[in-house]
Design an enzyme around this catalytic site. Structure first.
Site, mmCIF file in Angstrom:
data_model
loop_
_atom_site.group_PDB
_atom_site.id
_atom_site.type_symbol
_atom_site.label_atom_id
_atom_site.label_comp_id
_atom_site.label_asym_id
_atom_site.label_seq_id
_atom_site.Cartn_x
_atom_site.Cartn_y
_atom_site.Cartn_z
ATOM 1 N N ASP A 99 -0.367 -1.995 -11.419
ATOM 2 C CA ASP A 99 -0.585 -3.335 -10.872
ATOM 3 C C ASP A 99 0.519 -4.263 -11.367
ATOM 4 O O ASP A 99 0.561 -4.627 -12.535
ATOM 5 C CB ASP A 99 -1.962 -3.829 -11.326
ATOM 6 C CG ASP A 99 -2.424 -5.072 -10.592
ATOM 7 O OD1 ASP A 99 -1.552 -5.854 -10.158
ATOM 8 O OD2 ASP A 99 -3.634 -5.262 -10.451
ATOM 9 N N SER A 150 -8.633 -10.655 -8.911
ATOM 10 C CA SER A 150 -7.417 -11.460 -8.973
ATOM 11 C C SER A 150 -7.733 -12.928 -9.279
ATOM 12 O O SER A 150 -8.327 -13.213 -10.308
ATOM 13 C CB SER A 150 -6.662 -11.280 -7.652
ATOM 14 O OG SER A 150 -5.345 -11.736 -7.765
ATOM 15 N N HIS A 160 -2.727 -3.455 -7.304
ATOM 16 C CA HIS A 160 -3.561 -4.647 -7.166
ATOM 17 C C HIS A 160 -4.582 -4.546 -6.031
ATOM 18 O O HIS A 160 -5.731 -4.945 -6.188
ATOM 19 C CB HIS A 160 -2.644 -5.844 -6.919
ATOM 20 C CG HIS A 160 -3.233 -7.158 -7.291
ATOM 21 N ND1 HIS A 160 -3.526 -7.510 -8.589
ATOM 22 C CD2 HIS A 160 -3.580 -8.225 -6.542
ATOM 23 C CE1 HIS A 160 -4.021 -8.738 -8.619
ATOM 24 N NE2 HIS A 160 -4.063 -9.190 -7.383
#
Ligand SMILES: *[C@@H]1O[C@H](CO)[C@@H](O)[C@H](O)[C@H]1NC(C)=O
Ligand SMILES: *[C@@H]1O[C@H](CO)[C@@H](O)[C@H](O)[C@H]1NC(C)=O
Length: 419
Positions: free
Chosen positions: A358, A188, A391
């Protein structure tokens, strides 16, 4: 803003839907006001470092280390120098790996699953020298040579400073200690700061290769209703929120702001985990509980505003002061400089893994990233698509070893131990 967080999503969810969390008890309120470490105060492990609470009990060696950035932030690092089964004294030179978490969490999130399932221990057991980094402002990286976190000046940074100061400090330290080229894993925001650095030629001399999980660079297709509204709201709220230099999702002003977003039409905060991260296919309920005891962590409001700018504008730039005169003061230009990811050296070995579910690292945005990399040497770029991953699955998925980490290992082995 929702680069935010695969993660913190879980906690925000509880924050928003649990009545007691929405109106904390007086004692909890007091604690949140005074103690930087307040939100982890309920955790039995909060007073222990990450090594002592989450690594050593599993039979691994682990060292707590500190690195000072050039702007004075004292960052905490954990080093797991060898696998669990190795006898002390085995001195073979192992390739180092730096593992960098995303926003609103810290290095602990890599360690919540069992040793057979979590990335740092899998890497250590497979012959790597593992270094877990903790970004400025998170619970174990809140010291500074002269600023206290209660001072707003402590929070005057965005991810630009993670690029210019945090990552170089950690890389220099690890390079100095190991004398070797470094492999990097980011998740991320950890991917964004890596990519931005590499695009400027920073770190690349010290780097062997980089694995980017759930990559975030372009965010304009982020699907979630809440994410989009939050990003818009952040602009309107800048002045108000700048009074809150620390962005602590569990602190009252920020919690109230997040809660207010739930009143927008189309935002269903009762389904916030899914709304924010996409459907995570493969999280373990026990790991979720552990996550909630340990996260989220603070970041700076300026960092969240910078991420919101990325969502809205679809261009990767340095922090925009939103006033030409102020940009001029900071950058000598009326608009902030662009990070051009096409400038990442084309022979830098990259592994990218992204998920079909995601909602933060949307497949269209990953497509934009790959487009910037279209001239990358084909044999230096490996791309993995995991159809059902959201995610947070990339860090806490119970099957992440089989699906993602084994590929990361194979990728690193190809770079560091060519056959
Ligand atoms: C989920 O976590 C618990 C507690 O750590 C563990 O006993 C269990 O085996 C885990 N389940 C899976 C599928 O990994
Ligand atoms: C980014 O860099 C590439 C290659 O150097 C160049 O062709 C392109 O015009 C640049 N894009 C921007 C927006 O500056």
């Amino acid at each position: 803003m929702m680069a935010l967080v695969g993660f913190a999503a879980l906690t925000l969810c509880f924050l928003l839907i649990q009545p007691h969390a929405a109106s904390p008890s007086p004692s909890a309120t007091t604690k949140h006001k005074h103690l930087p470490h307040s939100f982890s105060s309920s955790s039995p492990s909060s007073s222990l470092g990450i090594c002592e609470s989450s690594v050593i009990p599993h039979g691994y060696k682990c060292q707590e280390l500190h690195v000072t950035t050039k702007d004075g932030y004292i960052l905490n690092l954990q080093r797991i120098p060898q696998g669990r089964a190795e006898v002390a004294g085995s001195s073979a030179q192992k390739p180092p790996v730096i593992i960098q978490h995303g926003v609103l969490v810290d290095g602990m999130t890599w360690l919540l699953n069992s040793p057979e399932q979590n990335l740092p221990m899998i890497l250590a057991d497979n012959g790597f020298d593992v270094w877990i980094s903790n970004t400025r402002g998170t619970r174990f990286s809140r010291k500074h040579t002269y600023l206290d976190p209660s001072n707003p000046a402590y929070w005057d940074w965005s991810w630009d400073e993670l690029v210019t100061n945090d990552l170089p400090a950690v890389f220099d330290y690890v390079a100095d200690q190991t004398g070797q080229k470094i492999n990097y894993v980011g998740h991320s925001l950890g991917t964004l700061i890596g990519l931005a650095s590499f695009s400027q030629g920073s770190l690349v001399d010290q780097l062997q290769s980089a694995a980017l999980l759930s990559p975030i660079a372009y965010l304009s297709h982020m699907k979630t209703a809440l994410g989009v509204i939050a990003a818009k709201a952040f602009v309107g709220e800048v002045t108000t929120l700048f009074g809150v230099a620390e962005f602590n999702p569990l602190g009252l002003p920020v919690a109230a702001f997040l809660k207010s977003l739930c009143r927008y039409p189309g935002v269903n905060c009762y389904d916030l985990i899914t709304a924010l991260t996409g459907k995570n296919c493969c999280l373990n309920a026990s790991t979720d509980d552990l996550f909630l005891k340990n996260e989220p962590q603070s970041t700076s409001t300026k960092n969240m505003v910078h991420l919101a700018q990325t969502v809205r504008r679809g261009v990767l730039t340095k922090f925009n002061y939103e006033r030409p005169d102020l940009n001029l003061v900071h950058y000598g230009e009326l608009t902030p400089p662009i990070y051009n990811l096409s400038n990442i050296p084309s022979d830098l070995p990259l592994f990218i893994s992204y998920g079909g579910q995601d909602a933060l690292s949307d497949v269209v945005d990953v497509g934009s990233l790959l487009d910037y990399l279209k001239l990358h040497d084909v044999d230096k770029l490996s791309v993995q698509f995991v159809k059902n991953y959201g995610h947070a699955d990339f860090i806490m998925g119970v099957n992440a070893k089989d699906i993602v980490y084994n590929s990361v290992l194979a990728f690193f082995n190809r770079q560091t131990r060519p056959s």
